[in-house]
Design a protein around this motif. Structure first.
Motif, PDB file in Angstrom:
ATOM      1  N   LEU A  24      -2.049  12.906  42.042  1.00 55.20           N
ATOM      2  CA  LEU A  24      -0.683  13.400  42.228  1.00 55.20           C
ATOM      3  C   LEU A  24      -0.337  14.379  41.128  1.00 55.20           C
ATOM      4  N   GLU A  25       0.425  15.394  41.477  1.00 53.16           N
ATOM      5  CA  GLU A  25       1.016  16.299  40.491  1.00 53.16           C
ATOM      6  C   GLU A  25       2.526  16.231  40.649  1.00 53.16           C
ATOM      7  N   LEU A  26       3.208  15.803  39.582  1.00 55.17           N
ATOM      8  CA  LEU A  26       4.658  15.660  39.602  1.00 55.17           C
ATOM      9  C   LEU A  26       5.254  16.436  38.434  1.00 55.17           C
ATOM     10  N   PRO A  27       6.483  16.942  38.578  1.00 54.35           N
ATOM     11  CA  PRO A  27       7.101  17.714  37.487  1.00 54.35           C
ATOM     12  C   PRO A  27       7.125  16.915  36.185  1.00 54.35           C
ATOM     13  N   ALA A  28       6.647  17.536  35.114  1.00 47.90           N
ATOM     14  CA  ALA A  28       6.592  16.841  33.827  1.00 47.90           C
ATOM     15  C   ALA A  28       7.781  17.166  32.944  1.00 47.90           C
ATOM     16  N   LEU A  29       8.475  18.260  33.224  1.00 50.01           N
ATOM     17  CA  LEU A  29       9.545  18.717  32.343  1.00 50.01           C
ATOM     18  C   LEU A  29      10.903  18.524  32.972  1.00 50.01           C
TER      19      LEU A  29
ATOM     20  N   LYS B 201      -1.794  15.895  31.149  1.00 52.60           N
ATOM     21  CA  LYS B 201      -0.881  17.028  31.302  1.00 52.60           C
ATOM     22  C   LYS B 201      -1.619  18.165  31.998  1.00 52.60           C
ATOM     23  N   SER B 202      -0.970  18.771  32.974  1.00 53.78           N
ATOM     24  CA  SER B 202      -1.542  19.907  33.690  1.00 53.78           C
ATOM     25  C   SER B 202      -0.465  20.982  33.831  1.00 53.78           C
ATOM     26  N   GLY B 203      -0.355  21.843  32.810  1.00 52.03           N
ATOM     27  CA  GLY B 203       0.693  22.861  32.814  1.00 52.03           C
ATOM     28  C   GLY B 203       2.057  22.219  32.733  1.00 52.03           C
ATOM     29  N   ASP B 204       2.923  22.552  33.671  1.00 54.18           N
ATOM     30  CA  ASP B 204       4.264  21.960  33.723  1.00 54.18           C
ATOM     31  C   ASP B 204       4.304  20.685  34.546  1.00 54.18           C
ATOM     32  N   PHE B 205       3.119  20.171  34.889  1.00 51.20           N
ATOM     33  CA  PHE B 205       3.059  18.994  35.741  1.00 51.20           C
ATOM     34  C   PHE B 205       2.349  17.830  35.055  1.00 51.20           C
ATOM     35  N   LEU B 206       2.726  16.645  35.481  1.00 47.96           N
ATOM     36  CA  LEU B 206       2.021  15.424  35.091  1.00 47.96           C
ATOM     37  C   LEU B 206       1.014  15.134  36.196  1.00 47.96           C
TER      38      LEU B 206
END
Length: 363
Positions: free
Chosen positions: A348-353, A274-279
């Motif tokens: 990659l950083e993708l939206p987690a929420l 988890k990286s903030g609001d991103f996966l």
């Protein structure tokens, strides 16, 4: 004593005069060079804009103003905004539209990074050719789908009906070739959609492990392929389009397999956190790695790394381009780090929420 003082004063005057003459000559030389450069830049059909380290404009030739088709004052404000944008970007490169024209801007820095030069040119005709080429590829790929479906159906039927081993092997090869062609056509169509902005994604909040496992099925029959998963409990879901996400993963796995060490096993590790609001998802391989010169080009269309002339590496060079574009459609980002001879890591950083709309639906 007085004579010495007078002598020293006269000597000092001579030195001052000599120094003034030298400075005057240097200033004149600089002024001549500046006038020559200004004349040269002013006569160029391409735009040249110079900024100092404080991003204050020091020079702007007439072509730069003409290409923007604005007043000189408005053009300077526009260039200031553009140079700030490029100064913060990695590739220092932009395409913009101005009065129906496509302009390409590139920023170059001096060695001391105290002068920034922005080069502006009209790239309208080149981009129009690119658009026509993309349109032609899209049409050709679409028209090839129907006859290819017939070829594949015949190959599949042949593989089920023939009995002798040689004919079965031929049918299997024909079926494999048809599948490769189908995959290539799909990539071309994806590129055409991405280029025209008609590629649509439909993100939803979902678990990523089942999608990764589904993408891995493509490699299930490969004896020289191994993949380990490390899915963090707090990074087990993301807000993504399922098909697009699986295509992203499969493209990265295919790239790892394509650039594995010759004769060795392709070992890939997929990790999430988890990286903030991103996966954050990492795809790490132990392959041949990338030379530093390829890092900035790896996501370009049709680009393929060529290092060993004796080794044939297939593909169209579209997989990583499509991957990056799909990540950007998700409002995410993708980066690459590599060590030649040791392997490559894609992050990659993708939206987690889920979005507010999806939260409302769930409630």
């Amino acid at each position: 004593m007085q004579e010495r003082l007078i002598t020293a004063q006269n000597r000092l005057k001579e030195l001052n005069f000599s120094l003034e003459e030298k400075v005057k000559k240097q200033v004149q030389t600089i002024q001549r060079h500046e006038a020559l450069l200004t004349s040269l830049f002013s006569d160029m059909k391409e735009g040249i804009v110079l900024f100092n380290e404080k991003l204050e404009m020091r020079f702007c030739n007439p072509s730069a103003v003409r290409l923007l088709n604005l007043s000189e004052e408005e053009a300077k404000k526009r260039f200031l905004a553009l140079v700030k944008e490029m100064h913060q970007s990695r590739d220092k490169h932009l395409f913009i539209q101005s009065q129906g024209f496509d302009l390409e801007l590139r920023m170059f820095e001096s060695g001391a990074k105290d002068v920034f030069c922005v080069f502006v040119r009209d790239a309208t005709s080149e981009l129009q050719i690119d658009r026509l080429k993309d349109e032609l590829i899209g049409i050709a790929a679409h028209e090839l789908k129907t006859p290819l479906a017939g070829v594949r159906m015949a190959a599949e039927c042949l593989s089920k009906t023939v009995q002798d081993p040689e004919s079965k092997e031929t049918a299997a090869e024909l079926l494999e070739s048809a599948d490769e062609m189908k995959s290539m056509i799909s990539r071309w169509l994806d590129v055409a959609k991405l280029q025209t902005g008609s590629y649509e994604i439909h993100p939803e909040f979902c678990l990523i492990k089942p999608m990764i496992r589904k993408a891995l099925k493509h490699f299930s029959g490969f004896k020289d392929f191994e993949c380990s998963l490390e899915i963090s409990p707090d990074a087990a879901a993301a807000n993504v389009d399922k098909q697009a996400f699986m295509q992203i993963v499969q493209n990265l796995l295919s790239n790892a397999y394509k650039y594995r060490k010759e004769g060795g096993v392709c070992r890939v590790k997929i990790q999430t956190r988890k990286s903030g609001d991103f996966l954050e998802l990492k795809v790490e391989d132990e392959g041949i790695g990338l030379p530093e010169s390829a890092i900035d080009k790896i996501f370009d269309r049709f680009y393929q790394v060529r290092m060993d002339p004796a080794r044939k590496i297939g593909g169209t060079g579209l997989g990583l381009y499509i991957t990056k574009e799909l990540v950007l459609l998700h409002k995410g980002k993708i980066t690459v780090a590599s060590t030649l001879g040791e392997g490559t890591v894609f992050t990659l950083e993708l939206p987690a929420l889920p979005t507010e709309t999806e939260k409302g639906k769930d409630e």
